[in-house]
Scaffold this motif. Sequence first.
Motif, PDB file in Angstrom:
ATOM      1  N   PHE A 239      33.633 -10.502  40.022  1.00 35.46           N
ATOM      2  CA  PHE A 239      32.732  -9.641  40.777  1.00 35.46           C
ATOM      3  C   PHE A 239      32.651  -8.287  40.097  1.00 35.46           C
ATOM      4  O   PHE A 239      33.686  -7.697  39.758  1.00 35.46           O
ATOM      5  N   ASP A 240      31.432  -7.804  39.880  1.00 38.27           N
ATOM      6  CA  ASP A 240      31.234  -6.443  39.385  1.00 38.27           C
ATOM      7  C   ASP A 240      31.218  -5.508  40.591  1.00 38.27           C
ATOM      8  O   ASP A 240      30.247  -5.496  41.364  1.00 38.27           O
ATOM      9  N   VAL A 241      32.286  -4.762  40.764  1.00 44.27           N
ATOM     10  CA  VAL A 241      32.439  -3.911  41.939  1.00 44.27           C
ATOM     11  C   VAL A 241      32.700  -2.477  41.493  1.00 44.27           C
ATOM     12  O   VAL A 241      33.486  -2.244  40.573  1.00 44.27           O
TER      13      VAL A 241
ATOM     14  N   ALA B 248      35.638 -11.112  54.828  1.00 45.10           N
ATOM     15  CA  ALA B 248      35.828 -11.929  53.635  1.00 45.10           C
ATOM     16  C   ALA B 248      37.176 -12.647  53.670  1.00 45.10           C
ATOM     17  O   ALA B 248      37.281 -13.820  53.303  1.00 45.10           O
TER      18      ALA B 248
ATOM     19  N   ASP C 244      29.204 -11.967  49.000  1.00 45.79           N
ATOM     20  CA  ASP C 244      29.632 -12.076  47.605  1.00 45.79           C
ATOM     21  C   ASP C 244      30.369 -13.390  47.380  1.00 45.79           C
ATOM     22  O   ASP C 244      30.155 -14.076  46.373  1.00 45.79           O
TER      23      ASP C 244
ATOM     24  N   TRP D 258      36.791 -16.304  40.228  1.00 41.25           N
ATOM     25  CA  TRP D 258      35.500 -15.656  40.458  1.00 41.25           C
ATOM     26  C   TRP D 258      35.522 -14.232  39.931  1.00 41.25           C
ATOM     27  O   TRP D 258      36.466 -13.482  40.166  1.00 41.25           O
TER      28      TRP D 258
ATOM     29  N   ILE E  92      34.328  -6.280  48.491  1.00 38.10           N
ATOM     30  CA  ILE E  92      33.859  -7.646  48.284  1.00 38.10           C
ATOM     31  C   ILE E  92      33.694  -8.268  49.660  1.00 38.10           C
ATOM     32  O   ILE E  92      34.659  -8.355  50.432  1.00 38.10           O
ATOM     33  N   ASP E  93      32.471  -8.678  49.981  1.00 38.83           N
ATOM     34  CA  ASP E  93      32.151  -9.147  51.319  1.00 38.83           C
ATOM     35  C   ASP E  93      31.879 -10.650  51.332  1.00 38.83           C
ATOM     36  O   ASP E  93      31.880 -11.313  50.286  1.00 38.83           O
TER      37      ASP E  93
ATOM     38  N   THR F  34      38.015  -8.541  38.931  1.00 39.11           N
ATOM     39  CA  THR F  34      37.122  -7.385  39.032  1.00 39.11           C
ATOM     40  C   THR F  34      37.184  -6.511  37.776  1.00 39.11           C
ATOM     41  O   THR F  34      36.649  -5.407  37.765  1.00 39.11           O
TER      42      THR F  34
ATOM     43  N   ARG G 154      28.119 -16.491  47.339  1.00 38.29           N
ATOM     44  CA  ARG G 154      27.303 -16.638  46.128  1.00 38.29           C
ATOM     45  C   ARG G 154      28.133 -17.073  44.925  1.00 38.29           C
ATOM     46  O   ARG G 154      27.577 -17.497  43.904  1.00 38.29           O
ATOM     47  N   ALA G 155      29.445 -16.934  44.999  1.00 34.12           N
ATOM     48  CA  ALA G 155      30.300 -17.160  43.841  1.00 34.12           C
ATOM     49  C   ALA G 155      30.309 -18.632  43.431  1.00 34.12           C
ATOM     50  O   ALA G 155      30.257 -19.530  44.275  1.00 34.12           O
TER      51      ALA G 155
END
Length: 244
Positions: A108-110, A159, A120, A106, A116-117, A138, A123-124
């Motif tokens: 994530f744009d963080v 998470a 997030d 996965w 990351i919760d 990331t 939705r992945a």
Amino acid sequence: MCETDTPKTPGWKGWLDLPSPRISGAGGPWIDLSHRLTEELSRIPSFPQPYIRQISRIPDHRANVTEVHMVVHHGTHIDAPRHFIADGPTMDEVPLDRLYGTGVVWHFDVADSGSIDVADLERATPRMRPGDIVLIDTSRSRYINTDRYMQHACLSGEAAAWLVEQGAKLVGIDCPTPDLASPLRPPDFAFPVHYSLLSRGVLIAEHVTNLAPLAGKRAEIMFLGLNIAGSDGAPARPVARVID
């Protein structure tokens, strides 16, 4: 946001009951997920400086021999439960089927020092399945050996608990730790993500790299750490390939 404490220090709660891994038969190329191991590689500041040297060299000796002196958490590696769980299994006690299998990668744009919760993770895509290895990209690995590498995101405690509930087998991330970045930790920081995952036998992989080609896909993953007796972790050279 990333928690800085945990209510109590858990003991070993036992391995999660997960499906046995299956080889998918994927035919694509294997991707190396490890950083090249060097003395200068980014490391947690509290860890001692490693050294790698040749103690025997041709032509003065019959063979080249290299000595490596470092903590087992330097470079791309796996954390065994014993790393934070006093009565947890050591690296040589980790069952082999916990180190390979199918999983998800996965992205994530963080933001720097972000979080990351659960939302997030929910939705992945693709969706994870019980027994999956979960690798988190990331894009932080591109900053290795710079100050910005240490400004990484972390998982929230919720998470981490969600990953346990969903049946993750191993959680890997492309930065030094899934917990709060070391420059931001208070003196009494309690590593809630490590405790949540490792107490249930969800292994942790850190300093992972080269995840971009796999992001948003299911993959076949091998994260074979060294079989070190009594150790709380092990260096690894993991590989993965896309499942068609």
